[in-house]
Design a protein around this motif. Sequence first.
Motif, PDB file in Angstrom:
ATOM      1  N   VAL A  83     -41.398   0.308  -2.191  1.00 18.90           N
ATOM      2  CA  VAL A  83     -41.778   0.729  -3.543  1.00 18.90           C
ATOM      3  C   VAL A  83     -40.570   0.742  -4.468  1.00 18.90           C
ATOM      4  O   VAL A  83     -40.629   0.253  -5.600  1.00 18.90           O
ATOM      5  CB  VAL A  83     -42.439   2.120  -3.512  1.00 18.90           C
ATOM      6  CG1 VAL A  83     -42.668   2.641  -4.927  1.00 18.90           C
ATOM      7  CG2 VAL A  83     -43.761   2.059  -2.751  1.00 18.90           C
ATOM      8  N   ALA A  84     -39.461   1.299  -3.993  1.00 18.88           N
ATOM      9  CA  ALA A  84     -38.260   1.393  -4.821  1.00 18.88           C
ATOM     10  C   ALA A  84     -37.758   0.009  -5.234  1.00 18.88           C
ATOM     11  O   ALA A  84     -37.344  -0.203  -6.381  1.00 18.88           O
ATOM     12  CB  ALA A  84     -37.167   2.146  -4.065  1.00 18.88           C
ATOM     13  N   LYS A  85     -37.827  -0.940  -4.303  1.00 19.39           N
ATOM     14  CA  LYS A  85     -37.391  -2.304  -4.632  1.00 19.39           C
ATOM     15  C   LYS A  85     -38.346  -2.937  -5.643  1.00 19.39           C
ATOM     16  O   LYS A  85     -37.915  -3.638  -6.561  1.00 19.39           O
ATOM     17  CB  LYS A  85     -37.302  -3.157  -3.364  1.00 19.39           C
ATOM     18  CG  LYS A  85     -36.677  -4.535  -3.606  1.00 19.39           C
ATOM     19  CD  LYS A  85     -36.341  -5.227  -2.317  1.00 19.39           C
ATOM     20  CE  LYS A  85     -35.617  -6.557  -2.578  1.00 19.39           C
ATOM     21  NZ  LYS A  85     -34.301  -6.351  -3.235  1.00 19.39           N
ATOM     22  N   ALA A  86     -39.639  -2.665  -5.481  1.00 22.54           N
ATOM     23  CA  ALA A  86     -40.618  -3.202  -6.429  1.00 22.54           C
ATOM     24  C   ALA A  86     -40.406  -2.617  -7.824  1.00 22.54           C
ATOM     25  O   ALA A  86     -40.582  -3.305  -8.827  1.00 22.54           O
ATOM     26  CB  ALA A  86     -42.030  -2.912  -5.937  1.00 22.54           C
ATOM     27  N   TRP A  87     -40.046  -1.355  -7.891  1.00 28.64           N
ATOM     28  CA  TRP A  87     -39.787  -0.716  -9.181  1.00 28.64           C
ATOM     29  C   TRP A  87     -38.569  -1.304  -9.879  1.00 28.64           C
ATOM     30  O   TRP A  87     -38.531  -1.393 -11.107  1.00 28.64           O
ATOM     31  CB  TRP A  87     -39.536   0.777  -8.975  1.00 28.64           C
ATOM     32  CG  TRP A  87     -40.760   1.616  -8.787  1.00 28.64           C
ATOM     33  CD1 TRP A  87     -42.066   1.247  -8.995  1.00 28.64           C
ATOM     34  CD2 TRP A  87     -40.805   2.989  -8.344  1.00 28.64           C
ATOM     35  NE1 TRP A  87     -42.909   2.287  -8.711  1.00 28.64           N
ATOM     36  CE2 TRP A  87     -42.165   3.365  -8.320  1.00 28.64           C
ATOM     37  CE3 TRP A  87     -39.826   3.910  -7.981  1.00 28.64           C
ATOM     38  CZ2 TRP A  87     -42.560   4.662  -7.940  1.00 28.64           C
ATOM     39  CZ3 TRP A  87     -40.218   5.184  -7.595  1.00 28.64           C
ATOM     40  CH2 TRP A  87     -41.581   5.552  -7.580  1.00 28.64           C
ATOM     41  N   SER A  88     -37.572  -1.696  -9.095  1.00 28.98           N
ATOM     42  CA  SER A  88     -36.290  -2.085  -9.689  1.00 28.98           C
ATOM     43  C   SER A  88     -36.037  -3.589  -9.726  1.00 28.98           C
ATOM     44  O   SER A  88     -35.096  -4.037 -10.383  1.00 28.98           O
ATOM     45  CB  SER A  88     -35.141  -1.395  -8.940  1.00 28.98           C
ATOM     46  OG  SER A  88     -35.189  -1.692  -7.560  1.00 28.98           O
ATOM     47  N   ASP A  89     -36.849  -4.357  -9.030  1.00 30.08           N
ATOM     48  CA  ASP A  89     -36.637  -5.800  -8.932  1.00 30.08           C
ATOM     49  C   ASP A  89     -37.933  -6.528  -9.307  1.00 30.08           C
ATOM     50  O   ASP A  89     -38.831  -6.671  -8.478  1.00 30.08           O
ATOM     51  CB  ASP A  89     -36.210  -6.145  -7.501  1.00 30.08           C
ATOM     52  CG  ASP A  89     -35.880  -7.626  -7.313  1.00 30.08           C
ATOM     53  OD1 ASP A  89     -36.303  -8.447  -8.152  1.00 30.08           O
ATOM     54  OD2 ASP A  89     -35.225  -7.957  -6.302  1.00 30.08           O
ATOM     55  N   PRO A  90     -38.042  -7.003 -10.555  1.00 34.05           N
ATOM     56  CA  PRO A  90     -39.284  -7.654 -11.012  1.00 34.05           C
ATOM     57  C   PRO A  90     -39.678  -8.856 -10.159  1.00 34.05           C
ATOM     58  O   PRO A  90     -40.875  -9.081  -9.917  1.00 34.05           O
ATOM     59  CB  PRO A  90     -38.960  -8.077 -12.442  1.00 34.05           C
ATOM     60  CG  PRO A  90     -37.885  -7.125 -12.885  1.00 34.05           C
ATOM     61  CD  PRO A  90     -37.065  -6.868 -11.657  1.00 34.05           C
TER      62      PRO A  90
END
Length: 212
Positions: free
Chosen positions: A63-70
Motif C-alpha cells: 500500500v505504501a509503495k502504491a501511495w508513493s509511486d504512481p
Amino acid sequence: MSGHDHHHHHDHEHDNHFTPIEARVRALESLMVEKGYVDPAALDVIIDTYETKVGPRNGARVVAKAWSDPAYAARLKQDATAAIAELGYTGRQGEHMVSVWNTPDEHNMVVCTLCSCYPWSVLGLPPVWYKSPPYRSRAVIDPRGVLAEFGVTLPEAKRIRVWDSTAEIRYLVIPERPAGTEGWSEERLADLVTRDAMIGTGLARQPAEVAA
C-alpha cells in the motif's frame, strides 16, 4: 447495501471447518499444550503477532509503495498478483490477487461468505472474526452496520462495495492515503496501514496516531 459483487466458488479449498493443514496444526498445538511444552498464553501472543504485526506488514508495504509511486500503483491496478510479487510476496493463498481502491466516493470491504479465503502472503494469518459466520453473513447484508461495530462511520453518501473472495480471486483493499503525509517515506507510510484497513473494516491511521 450497494455494489455487492458475488463470485461463485469452484473447487474450493476451504469449507466452514478446518482444512487438513489447520486440523493438523490444531492437533499438534493441543498435544504440545497437554504435554506442557507450550504455554497457551505465550502461544496466543505469538499468534497475535503474526495476525496483526508481522504478516500485515507485507501488505502495508504494498500500500505504501502504491501511495508513493504512481507507476507501481498503475501496475497494482492492472495486475495485482504480479505487482505484489515484485516486492517478493508470493505463495499459496496469494495467487490471483485483485486490488480495490478506496476513494472519497467509495469504500471497499472484503468478505468470504462461504469459507475464509484470505491472502496470507500479504496479510498474514486471518483474524478469527474474519472466519466467523456472523461476519461472513452480516458483511453482505449490513456492511455499514458491521463497519460501525469496528468503529468506522462513513458518510451516508459514500458507497460501500463488498467483494466476495473465492478460491480463484482474493482482494486487497488499498485505503485512502491520509492527508498531511506528503513527502513521507514508504517506510513511514507503511506505519499508517493496518490489517483491518486492507480488509476494509478499518481506515488508515492518521499521521498524529503514529510516532514521528
